[in-house]
Design a protein around this motif. Structure first.
Motif, PDB file in Angstrom:
ATOM      1  N   VAL A  18       0.694  -1.164   0.160  1.00 58.17           N
ATOM      2  CA  VAL A  18      -0.021   0.090   0.035  1.00 58.17           C
ATOM      3  C   VAL A  18       0.860   1.207   0.011  1.00 58.17           C
ATOM      4  N   ALA A  19       0.418   2.290  -0.373  1.00 54.83           N
ATOM      5  CA  ALA A  19       1.174   3.536  -0.596  1.00 54.83           C
ATOM      6  C   ALA A  19       0.963   4.271   0.798  1.00 54.83           C
ATOM      7  N   ALA A  20       2.128   4.724   1.076  1.00 59.47           N
ATOM      8  CA  ALA A  20       2.397   5.329   2.728  1.00 59.47           C
ATOM      9  C   ALA A  20       3.397   6.601   2.593  1.00 59.47           C
ATOM     10  N   GLN A  50       0.933  -6.042   7.967  1.00 58.05           N
ATOM     11  CA  GLN A  50       0.348  -7.380   8.348  1.00 58.05           C
ATOM     12  C   GLN A  50      -0.100  -7.175   9.684  1.00 58.05           C
ATOM     13  N   ALA A  51      -0.940  -8.194  10.141  1.00 56.91           N
ATOM     14  CA  ALA A  51      -1.281  -8.452  11.448  1.00 56.91           C
ATOM     15  C   ALA A  51      -0.080  -8.702  12.289  1.00 56.91           C
ATOM     16  N   VAL A  72       4.831  -3.798   9.747  1.00 54.45           N
ATOM     17  CA  VAL A  72       5.093  -3.086   8.466  1.00 54.45           C
ATOM     18  C   VAL A  72       6.602  -3.547   8.131  1.00 54.45           C
ATOM     19  N   TYR A  73       6.505  -3.928   7.022  1.00 53.17           N
ATOM     20  CA  TYR A  73       7.813  -4.078   6.054  1.00 53.17           C
ATOM     21  C   TYR A  73       8.087  -2.891   5.224  1.00 53.17           C
ATOM     22  N   LEU A  74       9.122  -1.993   5.222  1.00 55.01           N
ATOM     23  CA  LEU A  74       9.412  -1.013   4.416  1.00 55.01           C
ATOM     24  C   LEU A  74      10.393  -0.873   3.861  1.00 55.01           C
ATOM     25  N   PRO A  75      10.923  -0.311   2.699  1.00 61.39           N
ATOM     26  CA  PRO A  75      12.269  -0.387   1.838  1.00 61.39           C
ATOM     27  C   PRO A  75      12.828   0.824   2.588  1.00 61.39           C
ATOM     28  N   ALA A  76      13.091   1.053   3.784  1.00 55.92           N
ATOM     29  CA  ALA A  76      13.864   2.370   4.532  1.00 55.92           C
ATOM     30  C   ALA A  76      14.226   1.940   5.763  1.00 55.92           C
ATOM     31  N   ALA A  77      14.977   2.661   6.244  1.00 57.83           N
ATOM     32  CA  ALA A  77      15.200   2.758   7.776  1.00 57.83           C
ATOM     33  C   ALA A  77      14.510   3.648   8.478  1.00 57.83           C
ATOM     34  N   SER A 114      13.084  -2.790   6.475  1.00 57.64           N
ATOM     35  CA  SER A 114      13.066  -2.752   8.004  1.00 57.64           C
ATOM     36  C   SER A 114      11.574  -3.294   8.251  1.00 57.64           C
ATOM     37  N   LYS A 115      11.787  -4.136   9.438  1.00 57.61           N
ATOM     38  CA  LYS A 115      10.388  -4.627   9.957  1.00 57.61           C
ATOM     39  C   LYS A 115      10.167  -3.973  11.422  1.00 57.61           C
TER      40      LYS A 115
END
Length: 126
Positions: A18-20, A50-51, A72-77, A114-115
């Motif tokens: 999803v966009a964030a 994710q839950a 949340v998994y994201l492509p950043a620190a 990051s997770k």
């Protein structure tokens, strides 16, 4: 190698990204009355939400607290608030709400992926 992009392509059939907007904390400014106002740098990105799973809940000390949380998994620190190091307090904006990053669960590749554990906030940042 872009691990987040590769994993995202594989998992998107089940759980699309999803966009964030990541509001990365840049500190704060002191107002004339002495109060502090946090400052942020926005970064548009796509995240996987994710839950919260049982293994992630074991990492959280106050699991009895009532709160709306996601992993949340994201492509950043991204950083949770760390007062002794005076850093963090980052916020993710998605699903029409602000989500405070309350704990960093994992990080790969020096901030490439990051997770994090996020908690929905009742009001947006100033």
């Amino acid at each position: 190698m872009q691990l987040f992009a590769l994993a995202g392509r594989l998992s998107s059939a089940v759980n699309p990204c999803v966009a964030a907007t990541l509001l990365a904390s840049t500190g704060s400014v002191t107002n004339p009355d002495g109060s502090q106002t946090p400052t942020y740098t926005p970064l548009a990105l796509r995240i996987e939400v994710q839950a919260v799973a049982g293994a992630d809940l074991q990492q959280v000390q106050n699991i009895t607290q009532q709160a709306d949380r996601r992993v949340v998994y994201l492509p950043a620190a991204a950083r949770a608030l760390n007062r002794p190091l005076q850093c963090g307090g980052d916020i993710l904006q998605f699903y029409g709400a602000d989500w405070l990053i309350t704990q960093s669960l994992e990080e790969w590749g020096e901030g490439e992926w990051s997770k994090v554990l996020v908690t929905r906030q009742s009001s947006p940042p100033a």
